[in-house]
Design a protein around this motif. Sequence first.
Motif, mmCIF file in Angstrom:
data_model
loop_
_atom_site.group_PDB
_atom_site.id
_atom_site.type_symbol
_atom_site.label_atom_id
_atom_site.label_comp_id
_atom_site.label_asym_id
_atom_site.label_seq_id
_atom_site.Cartn_x
_atom_site.Cartn_y
_atom_site.Cartn_z
ATOM 1 N N GLN A 12 32.995 29.063 -7.284
ATOM 2 C CA GLN A 12 32.232 28.952 -8.528
ATOM 3 C C GLN A 12 33.202 28.955 -9.714
ATOM 4 O O GLN A 12 34.252 29.594 -9.667
ATOM 5 N N GLN A 41 30.703 23.135 -6.302
ATOM 6 C CA GLN A 41 30.221 23.881 -7.461
ATOM 7 C C GLN A 41 31.368 24.515 -8.258
ATOM 8 O O GLN A 41 31.137 25.286 -9.187
ATOM 9 N N VAL A 42 32.589 24.188 -7.882
ATOM 10 C CA VAL A 42 33.754 24.666 -8.618
ATOM 11 C C VAL A 42 34.575 23.451 -9.030
ATOM 12 O O VAL A 42 34.801 22.544 -8.222
ATOM 13 N N HIS A 88 31.696 39.113 -7.427
ATOM 14 C CA HIS A 88 31.471 38.149 -8.505
ATOM 15 C C HIS A 88 30.590 38.742 -9.606
ATOM 16 O O HIS A 88 30.247 38.061 -10.570
ATOM 17 N N LYS A 202 24.415 27.989 -12.264
ATOM 18 C CA LYS A 202 23.402 27.383 -11.395
ATOM 19 C C LYS A 202 22.046 27.219 -12.086
ATOM 20 O O LYS A 202 21.074 26.808 -11.447
#
Length: 350
Positions: A12, A41-42, A88, A202
Amino acid sequence: MSKKRYLFYISQNYSYAILRPLQKIILARGDEVRWFLMGDQVADKFLKSTEQRLLTIEETIRWQPHAVFVPGNVVPSFIPGVKVAVFHGFDSGKVDSLGRSDHFNIRDCFDLYCTQGPESTKPFQRLAEKHGTFKVVETGWPTLDPLFKPDDSVITKRDDRPVILFCSTFSPRFSCAEVVYDKVKQLSQDSQWRWLVQFHPKMNRDIVEKYKKLDNDNLSFVETDDVLPLLKEADVMLCDTSSVLIMFLLQGKPVVTFNNKTNWPHLLNVNDVKGLEIAIEQALGRPPELLDEIQRYCTRIHPNRDGCSSERVLAATDDLIDNGLVGLKRKPLNIFRNLKMRKILGYWKL
């Protein structure tokens, strides 16, 4: 003495800011860091020109890291090195439909959990005694090191108005972004406050676009991989259940939540949009009893506010590297999860 090699395994964009304080300490002492970006997604656009990336899983395995730092839930067992969970975010009290907290879900991936404070350390220590496959050390969260070192980044406010930071989680079950949209729009048209809006990466793109269109002299929508400067700049946060609210509280600043189910005394919670403006005004007044509750909570959640959590994480990790996994049981084979990760990464060598 040979250099130690540390791998940052991320999936992420927010992981960059989580691990960079750790990278700073590692490089300062002459050791090596490499980044491995997993999934779509990164984005590599957030990598700095001075940061080095390993492009393939084969290259990563050949590099033979001594330790792998993961601000996420899973990491492949076939990557060499001790596996270190650095989280995270905080446990914000969210539970699934069965009443379980994902924060304390053991997935048999890690050798070491570096916890943030007593509130997370104690449950993980109980789990460590139960499973016997990992160690737990309370280090504090490296992500927050710059938050407690004000000289590292000086925030210059645009004007003298109070700043309200609105953050929201992406989950439709918990997010308040859609519900409070009209109220935020209305309040942002009044010049008494300045608004910063930042969402979880997201977040539904339709909601993101709605808020982007609100951009005016009083409201700025911010897309960033590092939320810390926003936390420093704001005077009050409006949020729901996103764990970023805990990061904000650790500065001793009030948070107004919308429809938060925890009933925590350190939050100003409202369940009706009509009460938002009054609650924000109350938070800006910094009532002493609320600040006392915030301080008590922060002592439980993250007592180390010296900006040295990265050093403690490295010390705990190096102890595991130097002394091995002494006293730990072998992890379960975790066949299904490892096969799934092999498929995602396209790696089938033994």
